[in-house]
Design a protein around this motif. Structure first.
Motif: not given
Length: 178
Positions: A41-47, A85-91, A94-98
């Motif tokens: 909870y102290k890390d506000s930089n969530k992915l 909160y940033k572009d990532m991959k599901l497996g 690629p999936v855009q942030a959103g």
């Protein structure tokens, strides 16, 4: 005089308002929950964050509540919402942030996990495959211990996190990578 009249009107409205007794107060039987990564909870930089409702088995079988071959909302009430909160991959996809809804199609020893761009969806009744953003098939692990409430949490892995879903004896790990 004007202030006294205003005070009297406000007091009358307050006491005339309907009261809510404890027995009238309804609590959702499948309350909403959230998990995020990093977990601290102290890390506000969530992915990533997931919001879902936690149904209970109450003596029922998971296969009855999440039937094989049918799209399931992965919880109760509204469909699960996943925020990247940033572009990532599901497996490897690629999936855009959103923010996306997430569904599952249970199929015996594996589940198809779906990210879909429709939002504010109740259940899976209005699921529209045309709006899918990504799909992945993940294995189902069978645990000895049964979990009464559906739950999700993130488990850190190299270059990302697995969203672990658990209910009854079923466990799935949904891979999200940076």
């Amino acid at each position: 005089m004007k202030k006294l009249l205003t005070l009297a009107v406000v007091a009358a409205a307050f006491f005339a308002a309907p009261s809510m007794n404890a027995q009238d107060f309804k609590v959702d039987k499948s309350p909403m929950d959230q998990a995020s990564f990093p977990k601290d909870y102290k890390d506000s930089n969530k992915l990533i964050k997931v919001t879902y409702s936690r149904p209970q088995l109450k003596g029922r079988e998971l296969a009855t509540l999440a039937p094989e071959g049918k799209v399931w909302r992965m919880g109760a009430n509204e469909a699960v919402e996943v925020t990247l909160y940033k572009d990532m991959k599901l497996g490897t996809t690629p999936v855009q942030a959103g923010t996306y809804t997430m569904y599952a199609i249970p199929q015996g020893k594996e589940w198809t996990i779906i990210l879909n761009k429709d939002l504010n969806v109740w259940g899976s009744y209005f699921y529209n495959e045309k709006n899918d953003v990504a799909r992945i098939t993940v294995p189902v692990e069978t645990a000895d211990e049964s979990i009464e409430y559906f739950g999700m949490e993130f488990m850190p892995v190299d270059k990302g996190a697995h969203l672990v879903g658990a209910w009854g004896n079923a466990r799935v790990q949904i891979p999200f990578y940076n």
